[in-house]
Write an enzyme that holds these catalytic residues in place. Structure first.
Site: not given
Length: 266
Positions: A55, A66, A178
Protein backbone atom coordinates in the site's frame (compact mmCIF):
# COMPACT_ATOMS: atom_id res chain seq x y z
CA UNK A 1 -0.76 -15.09 -17.29
CA UNK A 2 2.17 -12.64 -17.26
CA UNK A 3 1.96 -9.67 -14.92
CA UNK A 4 2.58 -7.55 -18.01
CA UNK A 5 -0.80 -8.56 -19.44
CA UNK A 6 -2.81 -8.79 -16.20
CA UNK A 7 -5.06 -5.96 -15.16
CA UNK A 8 -4.52 -4.43 -11.75
CA UNK A 9 -7.61 -6.21 -10.44
CA UNK A 10 -6.22 -9.52 -11.68
CA UNK A 11 -2.81 -8.87 -10.11
CA UNK A 12 -4.40 -8.20 -6.73
CA UNK A 13 -6.50 -11.37 -6.95
CA UNK A 14 -3.43 -13.41 -7.89
CA UNK A 15 -1.45 -11.96 -4.98
CA UNK A 16 -4.09 -12.99 -2.46
CA UNK A 17 -4.58 -16.42 -4.02
CA UNK A 18 -0.88 -17.15 -4.44
CA UNK A 19 0.64 -15.73 -1.28
CA UNK A 20 1.41 -19.14 0.20
CA UNK A 21 0.41 -17.72 3.58
CA UNK A 22 -2.66 -17.90 5.76
CA UNK A 23 -3.19 -14.25 4.91
CA UNK A 24 -1.52 -12.03 2.32
CA UNK A 25 0.87 -9.45 3.78
CA UNK A 26 0.51 -5.83 2.67
CA UNK A 27 2.93 -3.36 4.27
CA UNK A 28 2.21 0.37 4.04
CA UNK A 29 4.81 2.69 2.53
CA UNK A 30 4.72 6.47 2.78
CA UNK A 31 5.88 7.61 -0.64
CA UNK A 32 8.69 10.14 -0.46
CA UNK A 33 9.61 9.43 3.17
CA UNK A 34 12.24 10.28 4.15
CA UNK A 35 12.87 11.02 0.47
CA UNK A 36 11.80 9.42 -2.80
CA UNK A 37 14.94 7.34 -3.29
CA UNK A 38 14.86 5.91 0.23
CA UNK A 39 11.13 5.21 0.06
CA UNK A 40 11.76 3.13 -3.05
CA UNK A 41 14.50 1.22 -1.17
CA UNK A 42 12.05 0.61 1.69
CA UNK A 43 9.47 -0.72 -0.76
CA UNK A 44 12.06 -3.02 -2.30
CA UNK A 45 12.88 -4.25 1.20
CA UNK A 46 9.21 -5.05 1.74
CA UNK A 47 9.30 -7.26 -1.35
CA UNK A 48 12.56 -8.88 -0.19
CA UNK A 49 11.03 -9.58 3.22
CA UNK A 50 8.04 -11.46 1.81
CA UNK A 51 5.35 -8.87 1.17
CA UNK A 52 2.64 -9.91 -1.28
CA UNK A 53 1.35 -6.42 -2.09
CA UNK A 54 2.25 -2.90 -0.99
CA UNK A 55 0.00 0.00 0.00
CA UNK A 56 1.68 3.17 -1.23
CA UNK A 57 0.60 6.37 0.50
CA UNK A 58 0.68 9.77 -1.17
CA UNK A 59 1.59 12.42 1.42
CA UNK A 60 -1.15 14.96 2.02
CA UNK A 61 -1.43 18.08 4.16
CA UNK A 62 -4.63 17.03 5.97
CA UNK A 63 -4.56 13.22 6.33
CA UNK A 64 -7.68 12.61 8.39
CA UNK A 65 -7.27 8.82 8.62
CA UNK A 66 -3.60 8.86 9.63
CA UNK A 67 -2.30 8.59 13.17
CA UNK A 68 0.70 10.58 14.43
CA UNK A 69 3.46 8.35 13.06
CA UNK A 70 2.18 8.29 9.48
CA UNK A 71 1.06 11.93 9.68
CA UNK A 72 4.58 12.97 10.65
CA UNK A 73 6.08 10.88 7.85
CA UNK A 74 3.78 12.56 5.35
CA UNK A 75 4.72 15.99 6.64
CA UNK A 76 8.40 15.19 6.27
CA UNK A 77 7.87 13.77 2.79
CA UNK A 78 6.13 16.96 1.67
CA UNK A 79 8.91 19.06 3.19
CA UNK A 80 11.44 16.98 1.25
CA UNK A 81 9.62 17.80 -2.00
CA UNK A 82 7.50 14.70 -2.59
CA UNK A 83 4.87 15.10 -5.32
CA UNK A 84 2.12 12.88 -6.68
CA UNK A 85 4.21 12.36 -9.82
CA UNK A 86 7.24 11.34 -7.79
CA UNK A 87 5.27 8.89 -5.66
CA UNK A 88 3.65 7.38 -8.75
CA UNK A 89 7.12 6.78 -10.17
CA UNK A 90 8.07 4.93 -6.98
CA UNK A 91 4.93 2.86 -7.50
CA UNK A 92 5.82 2.11 -11.10
CA UNK A 93 9.20 0.73 -10.09
CA UNK A 94 7.77 -1.33 -7.24
CA UNK A 95 5.07 -2.71 -9.54
CA UNK A 96 7.77 -4.69 -11.32
CA UNK A 97 7.89 -6.90 -8.21
CA UNK A 98 4.45 -6.85 -6.60
CA UNK A 99 1.03 -5.21 -6.95
CA UNK A 100 0.86 -1.62 -5.74
CA UNK A 101 -2.31 -0.20 -4.21
CA UNK A 102 -2.16 3.59 -3.99
CA UNK A 103 -3.69 5.39 -1.01
CA UNK A 104 -4.57 8.98 -1.90
CA UNK A 105 -6.93 11.50 -0.35
CA UNK A 106 -9.84 12.73 -2.44
CA UNK A 107 -8.45 16.20 -3.24
CA UNK A 108 -5.52 14.58 -5.05
CA UNK A 109 -7.93 12.53 -7.18
CA UNK A 110 -10.45 15.28 -7.87
CA UNK A 111 -7.71 17.77 -8.79
CA UNK A 112 -6.70 16.30 -12.17
CA UNK A 113 -10.12 14.67 -12.66
CA UNK A 114 -11.04 10.99 -12.44
CA UNK A 115 -10.22 10.17 -16.08
CA UNK A 116 -6.80 11.82 -16.01
CA UNK A 117 -5.95 10.33 -12.62
CA UNK A 118 -7.02 6.89 -13.80
CA UNK A 119 -4.79 7.25 -16.85
CA UNK A 120 -1.85 8.11 -14.59
CA UNK A 121 -2.47 4.98 -12.56
CA UNK A 122 -2.47 2.85 -15.71
CA UNK A 123 0.72 4.49 -16.98
CA UNK A 124 2.46 3.66 -13.69
CA UNK A 125 1.04 0.12 -13.44
CA UNK A 126 -0.80 0.83 -10.20
CA UNK A 127 -3.17 -2.04 -9.41
CA UNK A 128 -5.62 -0.41 -7.02
CA UNK A 129 -6.68 2.81 -5.36
CA UNK A 130 -7.84 3.58 -1.81
CA UNK A 131 -9.49 6.96 -1.20
CA UNK A 132 -10.26 6.99 2.54
CA UNK A 133 -12.26 10.24 2.53
CA UNK A 134 -14.43 9.43 -0.50
CA UNK A 135 -17.87 8.39 0.81
CA UNK A 136 -19.92 5.61 -0.72
CA UNK A 137 -22.37 8.08 -2.22
CA UNK A 138 -19.60 9.66 -4.34
CA UNK A 139 -17.82 6.49 -5.50
CA UNK A 140 -19.91 5.40 -8.47
CA UNK A 141 -18.24 7.52 -11.14
CA UNK A 142 -14.71 6.79 -9.92
CA UNK A 143 -15.52 3.07 -9.70
CA UNK A 144 -16.69 3.13 -13.32
CA UNK A 145 -13.59 5.02 -14.50
CA UNK A 146 -11.18 2.69 -12.71
CA UNK A 147 -12.99 -0.51 -13.61
CA UNK A 148 -12.76 0.42 -17.30
CA UNK A 149 -8.99 0.56 -16.79
CA UNK A 150 -8.75 -2.69 -14.82
CA UNK A 151 -7.89 -0.90 -11.58
CA UNK A 152 -9.47 -1.85 -8.26
CA UNK A 153 -11.26 0.78 -6.18
CA UNK A 154 -10.79 -0.51 -2.65
CA UNK A 155 -13.32 0.79 -0.09
CA UNK A 156 -13.03 0.85 3.68
CA UNK A 157 -15.45 -0.42 6.29
CA UNK A 158 -15.30 -0.02 10.06
CA UNK A 159 -16.64 -1.93 13.08
CA UNK A 160 -19.38 0.72 13.29
CA UNK A 161 -20.53 0.45 9.65
CA UNK A 162 -24.29 -0.32 9.68
CA UNK A 163 -25.41 -3.59 8.07
CA UNK A 164 -27.26 -2.03 5.13
CA UNK A 165 -24.34 0.26 4.32
CA UNK A 166 -21.84 -2.57 4.72
CA UNK A 167 -23.80 -4.61 2.16
CA UNK A 168 -23.68 -1.76 -0.35
CA UNK A 169 -19.97 -1.10 0.20
CA UNK A 170 -19.09 -4.78 -0.02
CA UNK A 171 -21.01 -5.19 -3.28
CA UNK A 172 -18.96 -2.42 -4.89
CA UNK A 173 -15.57 -3.51 -3.55
CA UNK A 174 -12.90 -4.41 -6.08
CA UNK A 175 -9.57 -6.08 -5.32
CA UNK A 176 -10.24 -6.46 -1.62
CA UNK A 177 -12.34 -4.94 1.14
CA UNK A 178 -10.24 -2.90 3.57
CA UNK A 179 -11.61 -3.56 7.05
CA UNK A 180 -10.53 -1.16 9.78
CA UNK A 181 -9.91 -3.11 12.98
CA UNK A 182 -10.81 -0.25 15.32
CA UNK A 183 -12.58 3.08 15.28
CA UNK A 184 -10.09 5.95 15.02
CA UNK A 185 -6.92 6.65 13.08
CA UNK A 186 -3.97 4.47 12.16
CA UNK A 187 -1.44 3.60 14.84
CA UNK A 188 0.06 0.83 16.90
CA UNK A 189 -2.09 -0.83 19.59
CA UNK A 190 -1.11 -3.09 22.47
CA UNK A 191 -3.57 -5.77 21.38
CA UNK A 192 -6.23 -6.42 18.78
CA UNK A 193 -9.86 -5.91 19.71
CA UNK A 194 -11.53 -9.12 20.89
CA UNK A 195 -14.43 -8.34 18.56
CA UNK A 196 -12.25 -8.47 15.42
CA UNK A 197 -13.48 -11.94 14.42
CA UNK A 198 -17.06 -10.73 14.35
CA UNK A 199 -16.12 -7.62 12.37
CA UNK A 200 -14.32 -9.75 9.78
CA UNK A 201 -17.19 -12.24 9.57
CA UNK A 202 -19.63 -9.41 8.85
CA UNK A 203 -17.31 -7.91 6.26
CA UNK A 204 -16.72 -11.22 4.48
CA UNK A 205 -20.46 -11.87 4.27
CA UNK A 206 -20.93 -8.57 2.43
CA UNK A 207 -18.55 -9.14 -0.47
CA UNK A 208 -17.05 -11.58 -2.96
CA UNK A 209 -13.49 -10.20 -2.69
CA UNK A 210 -10.91 -10.96 0.02
CA UNK A 211 -11.15 -9.06 3.29
CA UNK A 212 -7.97 -7.41 4.53
CA UNK A 213 -7.60 -5.84 7.95
CA UNK A 214 -5.51 -2.84 8.96
CA UNK A 215 -5.11 -0.15 11.65
CA UNK A 216 -3.37 -1.32 14.81
CA UNK A 217 -1.39 -4.34 13.57
CA UNK A 218 2.25 -3.91 14.49
CA UNK A 219 3.76 -7.24 15.57
CA UNK A 220 4.11 -10.73 14.09
CA UNK A 221 1.84 -12.00 16.86
CA UNK A 222 -0.86 -9.50 15.95
CA UNK A 223 -0.52 -10.38 12.27
CA UNK A 224 -1.03 -14.06 13.13
CA UNK A 225 -3.97 -13.19 15.37
CA UNK A 226 -5.60 -11.26 12.52
CA UNK A 227 -5.27 -14.32 10.29
CA UNK A 228 -6.68 -16.48 13.10
CA UNK A 229 -9.65 -14.12 13.26
CA UNK A 230 -10.38 -14.69 9.57
CA UNK A 231 -8.50 -11.98 7.68
CA UNK A 232 -7.46 -12.87 4.13
CA UNK A 233 -4.97 -10.01 4.17
CA UNK A 234 -3.02 -8.14 6.84
CA UNK A 235 -2.01 -4.49 6.42
CA UNK A 236 0.82 -3.13 8.58
CA UNK A 237 1.62 0.58 8.60
CA UNK A 238 2.67 2.65 11.59
CA UNK A 239 5.11 0.09 13.02
CA UNK A 240 7.03 -0.06 9.75
CA UNK A 241 7.00 3.71 9.22
CA UNK A 242 8.29 4.19 12.77
CA UNK A 243 11.05 1.63 12.19
CA UNK A 244 12.11 3.45 9.03
CA UNK A 245 12.15 6.78 10.88
CA UNK A 246 14.26 5.48 13.75
CA UNK A 247 16.83 3.41 11.84
CA UNK A 248 20.15 4.47 10.35
CA UNK A 249 19.45 1.91 7.60
CA UNK A 250 15.65 2.09 7.05
CA UNK A 251 15.56 -0.61 4.37
CA UNK A 252 17.36 -3.16 6.53
CA UNK A 253 15.17 -2.39 9.53
CA UNK A 254 11.89 -2.84 7.71
CA UNK A 255 13.08 -5.92 5.83
CA UNK A 256 13.69 -7.66 9.17
CA UNK A 257 10.24 -6.71 10.47
CA UNK A 258 8.40 -7.71 7.29
CA UNK A 259 10.26 -11.02 7.20
CA UNK A 260 9.17 -11.78 10.78
CA UNK A 261 5.56 -10.95 9.95
CA UNK A 262 5.69 -12.99 6.78
CA UNK A 263 7.01 -15.97 8.74
CA UNK A 264 4.24 -15.55 11.31
CA UNK A 265 1.61 -15.82 8.57
CA UNK A 266 2.97 -19.05 7.09
Amino acid sequence: MSTETQTGIERIAAAFAGSGKRAALMPYLMGGFPDLETSLAIGEAYADGGADLVELGVPFSDPLADGPVIHEAGTRALAAGATVAGVLEVGRKLSERLPVVLMAYANLVYGPGFEAFGDQLVAHRISGLIVPDLPLEEQATLLEVLEARGIALVPLVAPTTPEERLTRIGAGARGFLYTVSVTGTTGERAALDDRLGGVLTRAAASTDVPVAVGFGIGTPEQARAAADAGAAGVIVGSRLVRAAAEASDPAAAVRELVSAMSDALR
